[in-house]
Design an enzyme around this catalytic site. Structure first.
Site, PDB file in Angstrom:
ATOM      1  N   MET A 183       0.848  -1.204   0.000  1.00 28.74           N
ATOM      2  CA  MET A 183       0.000   0.000   0.000  1.00 28.74           C
ATOM      3  C   MET A 183       0.876   1.244   0.000  1.00 28.74           C
ATOM      4  O   MET A 183       0.743   2.132   0.849  1.00 28.74           O
ATOM      5  CB  MET A 183      -0.945  -0.066   1.206  1.00 28.74           C
ATOM      6  CG  MET A 183      -2.101   0.895   1.180  1.00 28.74           C
ATOM      7  SD  MET A 183      -3.275   0.549  -0.116  1.00 28.74           S
ATOM      8  CE  MET A 183      -4.819   0.983   0.699  1.00 28.74           C
ATOM      9  N   ARG A 234       6.517  -6.860  -9.807  1.00 31.03           N
ATOM     10  CA  ARG A 234       7.620  -7.475 -10.530  1.00 31.03           C
ATOM     11  C   ARG A 234       7.327  -8.975 -10.632  1.00 31.03           C
ATOM     12  O   ARG A 234       6.761  -9.570  -9.710  1.00 31.03           O
ATOM     13  CB  ARG A 234       8.954  -7.282  -9.795  1.00 31.03           C
ATOM     14  CG  ARG A 234       9.478  -5.865  -9.805  1.00 31.03           C
ATOM     15  CD  ARG A 234       9.960  -5.437 -11.198  1.00 31.03           C
ATOM     16  NE  ARG A 234      10.546  -4.117 -11.205  1.00 31.03           N
ATOM     17  CZ  ARG A 234       9.940  -3.011 -11.651  1.00 31.03           C
ATOM     18  NH1 ARG A 234       8.707  -3.053 -12.128  1.00 31.03           N
ATOM     19  NH2 ARG A 234      10.583  -1.858 -11.653  1.00 31.03           N
ATOM     20  N   GLU A 273      11.383 -11.113 -18.725  1.00 31.33           N
ATOM     21  CA  GLU A 273      10.577 -10.331 -19.660  1.00 31.33           C
ATOM     22  C   GLU A 273      11.362 -10.160 -20.946  1.00 31.33           C
ATOM     23  O   GLU A 273      12.492  -9.673 -20.877  1.00 31.33           O
ATOM     24  CB  GLU A 273      10.256  -8.954 -19.066  1.00 31.33           C
ATOM     25  CG  GLU A 273       9.259  -9.047 -17.935  1.00 31.33           C
ATOM     26  CD  GLU A 273       9.004  -7.722 -17.235  1.00 31.33           C
ATOM     27  OE1 GLU A 273       9.556  -6.694 -17.680  1.00 31.33           O
ATOM     28  OE2 GLU A 273       8.265  -7.718 -16.249  1.00 31.33           O
ATOM     29  N   HIS A 319       4.899  -5.399 -19.539  1.00 33.60           N
ATOM     30  CA  HIS A 319       5.451  -4.353 -18.664  1.00 33.60           C
ATOM     31  C   HIS A 319       5.218  -2.968 -19.287  1.00 33.60           C
ATOM     32  O   HIS A 319       6.173  -2.233 -19.571  1.00 33.60           O
ATOM     33  CB  HIS A 319       6.952  -4.597 -18.410  1.00 33.60           C
ATOM     34  CG  HIS A 319       7.459  -3.925 -17.165  1.00 33.60           C
ATOM     35  ND1 HIS A 319       8.441  -4.466 -16.383  1.00 33.60           N
ATOM     36  CD2 HIS A 319       7.130  -2.752 -16.574  1.00 33.60           C
ATOM     37  CE1 HIS A 319       8.694  -3.652 -15.365  1.00 33.60           C
ATOM     38  NE2 HIS A 319       7.898  -2.606 -15.462  1.00 33.60           N
TER      39      HIS A 319
HETATM   40  O1  LIG Z   1       9.315   0.676 -11.792  1.00 33.82           O
HETATM   41  C1  LIG Z   1       8.488   1.280 -12.484  1.00 33.82           C
HETATM   42  O2  LIG Z   1       8.151   2.430 -12.254  1.00 33.82           O
HETATM   43  C2  LIG Z   1       7.894   0.616 -13.678  1.00 33.82           C
HETATM   44  O3  LIG Z   1       7.767  -0.740 -13.493  1.00 33.82           O
HETATM   45  C3  LIG Z   1       8.719   0.895 -14.920  1.00 33.82           C
HETATM   46  O4  LIG Z   1       9.843   0.090 -14.886  1.00 33.82           O
END
Ligand SMILES: O=C(O)[C@H](O)CO
Length: 326
Positions: free
Chosen positions: A157, A242, A271, A290
């Site tokens: 959060m 991630r 990725e 992504h």
């Molecule tokens: O970390 C971030 O802001 C996004 O995933 C772009 O990489």
């Protein structure tokens, strides 16, 4: 004057990389060289480069590349997550590291909701049916799950998680959250969110589980077999964090066996996924590459921030969004 601007190494320019409109922001302060062109003659180009602009992991700021950049002053990351950078190592070389907090939050939260809605309402299946010439009547088999009034469990959060909660409130969702630290009561009340100290309680109760944590040693593999087994069989897992936060083998099993209904992922590990990865063959997975921050306004803000950070570092001034080791 062009000749006086410092040099910046960036990923790629053009079709596969930063659109020209975006690179113009960098060109105001730097002469740019793409990674592709740099690789043609690293010995020639390396010594002049003072800034490196990295976009997630491209180009990878690995020691073998950094050793070719003796004048490097800064690795300016486009994005808030810096899990792909070895900050202690890079800073040990006297090179600053920076990121772009704040400006990514709205676009990333929008993406989380887009994935949630698309998976819940089977938008991709609808598109396929609508464009299939064999579709002659209403495809009643496309039967989604209800979003309005459902329970949304947000894990992580921070800025982005909170923006997800604001959006969930607009859908009359019951909002649960799990976070290292509880938010202020006023913050909770503003979005109607309830804190779950124990993540298991959130997993058991949620119709949608949204992952919005940073990748750290504590969150690596956070959602594995045990956690998936706690979720409702009707639940959808959404990941805008991630890929490594989820144990992907466990996820494949859970999706195949019906332990959970579906997954919607803007991030995977690696990725892109190899073409034969089992996640790509499952009909109950929605995957995007992504693209959480990929809108022009957000990209421009991120690149402007990267440039401001890089310019400060090159001038030896305090870097506005410096990332320190730890
Ligand atoms: O970390 C971030 O802001 C996004 O995933 C772009 O990489």
């Amino acid at each position: 004057m062009e000749g006086e601007k410092p040099w910046a190494l960036i990923s790629v320019v053009g079709e596969q990389g930063y659109p020209e409109k975006v690179t113009d922001i960098i060109k105001e302060h730097f002469q740019i060289i793409s990674y592709k062109d740099f690789c043609k003659n690293p010995a020639l180009h390396g010594p002049k480069i003072q800034a490196m602009m990295v976009w997630y992991n491209i180009p990878e700021a690995k020691p073998s590349l950094l050793s070719l950049l003796p004048s490097l002053k800064v690795v300016a990351n486009g994005g808030v997550g810096i899990d792909h950078l070895d900050v202690p190592y890079i800073t040990s070389l006297g090179v600053k590291v920076s990121n772009t907090p704040g400006v990514v939050s709205d676009a990333t939260a929008d993406m989380g909701m887009a994935l949630l809605l698309a998976s819940a309402r089977m938008i991709v299946e609808g598109q396929q049916a609508a464009t299939d010439p064999n579709t002659t009547e209403n495809p009643h088999w496309i039967m989604g799950v209800e979003v309005t009034g459902s329970t949304l469990g947000i894990i992580g959060m921070g800025h982005i998680g909170y923006k997800i909660a604001q959006r969930g409130k607009g859908f009359d969702m019951k909002i649960l959250y799990h976070n290292r630290n509880r938010r202020k009561v006023e913050d909770e009340q503003a979005v109607g969110a309830s804190f779950c100290q124990n993540m298991d309680d959130l997993l058991k109760a949620s119709d949608f589980v949204m992952l919005a944590v940073s990748l750290t040693s504590e969150t690596n593999g956070l959602i594995s077999r045990r956690e998936l087994s706690l979720m409702k069989p009707t639940a959808t897992l959404v990941n805008i964090s991630r890929g490594l936060v989820i144990d992907q083998d466990a996820l494949v099993e859970a999706l195949r066996s019906g332990t959970i209904r579906a997954a919607a992922l803007d991030v995977t590990h690696p990725e892109p996924l190899p073409r034969d990865h089992p996640l790509l063959g499952l009909s109950n997975v929605l995957i995007t590459p992504h693209i959480g921050t990929n809108t022009f306004p957000t990209t421009r803000k991120m690149v402007q921030m990267m440039v401001d950070n890089a310019v400060a570092a090159v001038k030896g001034q305090p870097v506005p969004n410096e990332v320190k080791p730890n």
